[in-house]
Motif scaffolding. Structure first.
Motif, PDB file in Angstrom:
ATOM      1  N   GLU A  16       7.536  95.629  27.725  1.00 60.49           N
ATOM      2  CA  GLU A  16       7.757  95.740  29.075  1.00 60.49           C
ATOM      3  C   GLU A  16       6.209  95.753  29.715  1.00 60.49           C
ATOM      4  OE1 GLU A  16       9.815  98.748  30.891  1.00 60.49           O
ATOM      5  OE2 GLU A  16       9.257  98.204  32.994  1.00 60.49           O
ATOM      6  N   ASP A  19       4.592  92.500  35.077  1.00 57.59           N
ATOM      7  CA  ASP A  19       5.467  91.481  35.953  1.00 57.59           C
ATOM      8  C   ASP A  19       6.538  90.950  35.064  1.00 57.59           C
ATOM      9  OD1 ASP A  19       3.712  90.398  34.074  1.00 57.59           O
ATOM     10  OD2 ASP A  19       3.159  88.763  35.266  1.00 57.59           O
ATOM     11  N   SER A  20       6.721  91.434  33.948  1.00 60.84           N
ATOM     12  CA  SER A  20       7.906  90.707  33.284  1.00 60.84           C
ATOM     13  C   SER A  20       8.295  91.594  31.783  1.00 60.84           C
ATOM     14  CB  SER A  20       7.260  89.369  32.490  1.00 60.84           C
ATOM     15  OG  SER A  20       6.416  89.678  31.548  1.00 60.84           O
ATOM     16  N   TRP A  21       9.272  91.368  31.182  1.00 62.57           N
ATOM     17  CA  TRP A  21       9.950  91.593  30.078  1.00 62.57           C
ATOM     18  C   TRP A  21       9.636  90.509  29.037  1.00 62.57           C
ATOM     19  CZ3 TRP A  21      12.812  93.103  34.300  1.00 62.57           C
ATOM     20  CH2 TRP A  21      12.896  94.542  34.659  1.00 62.57           C
ATOM     21  N   GLY A  63      16.453  90.844  35.945  1.00 64.76           N
ATOM     22  CA  GLY A  63      15.103  90.297  36.703  1.00 64.76           C
ATOM     23  C   GLY A  63      15.242  88.911  37.493  1.00 64.76           C
ATOM     24  N   THR A  78      11.406  85.568  28.036  1.00 63.92           N
ATOM     25  CA  THR A  78      10.658  86.022  29.214  1.00 63.92           C
ATOM     26  C   THR A  78      11.420  86.397  30.438  1.00 63.92           C
ATOM     27  OG1 THR A  78       8.550  85.082  27.965  1.00 63.92           O
ATOM     28  CG2 THR A  78       8.448  86.115  30.240  1.00 63.92           C
ATOM     29  N   GLN A  80      11.084  87.533  34.265  1.00 59.17           N
ATOM     30  CA  GLN A  80      10.124  87.908  35.156  1.00 59.17           C
ATOM     31  C   GLN A  80      10.625  89.137  36.127  1.00 59.17           C
ATOM     32  OE1 GLN A  80       6.808  86.588  35.389  1.00 59.17           O
ATOM     33  NE2 GLN A  80       7.552  85.511  33.714  1.00 59.17           N
ATOM     34  N   LYS A  81       9.833  90.055  36.451  1.00 60.34           N
ATOM     35  CA  LYS A  81      10.463  91.135  37.304  1.00 60.34           C
ATOM     36  C   LYS A  81      10.729  90.757  38.659  1.00 60.34           C
ATOM     37  CE  LYS A  81       8.948  95.017  34.174  1.00 60.34           C
ATOM     38  NZ  LYS A  81       8.249  96.176  34.551  1.00 60.34           N
TER      39      LYS A  81
END
Length: 81
Positions: A16, A19-21, A63, A78, A80-81
């Motif tokens: 984590e 801005d992303s996982w 997300g 990937t 994005q949050k």
């Protein structure tokens, strides 16, 4: 970071960031041998290795945009949050 090992001992790691996982899985397959579909928050991974097909599903974090990449036997998703 979270790390899981499946029955075949292939590792899945989830990182984590701000801005992303990022989910990374050591699949040992080429891009031609694997197909990944994202349906809502579910990743559906289908592998075709010489006529033997396997399918695996797992939940993704909620997300925005999702990017899927397979390189050198590693599947990277990937979100994005």
């Amino acid at each position: 970071m979270q790390q899981f090992a499946g029955g075949n001992e292939r590792f899945i790691r989830r990182y984590e960031y701000e801005d992303s996982w990022v989910i990374a899985a050591d699949i040992g397959l080429s891009e031609d041998e694997i197909d990944v579909d994202i349906v809502g928050t579910t990743a559906i991974v289908v592998a075709d290795t010489g006529g033997h097909m396997t399918e695996t599903e797992f939940e993704l974090p909620v997300g925005g945009d999702v990017d899927v990449d397979v390189r050198n036997g590693v599947l990277t998703i990937t979100i994005q949050k």
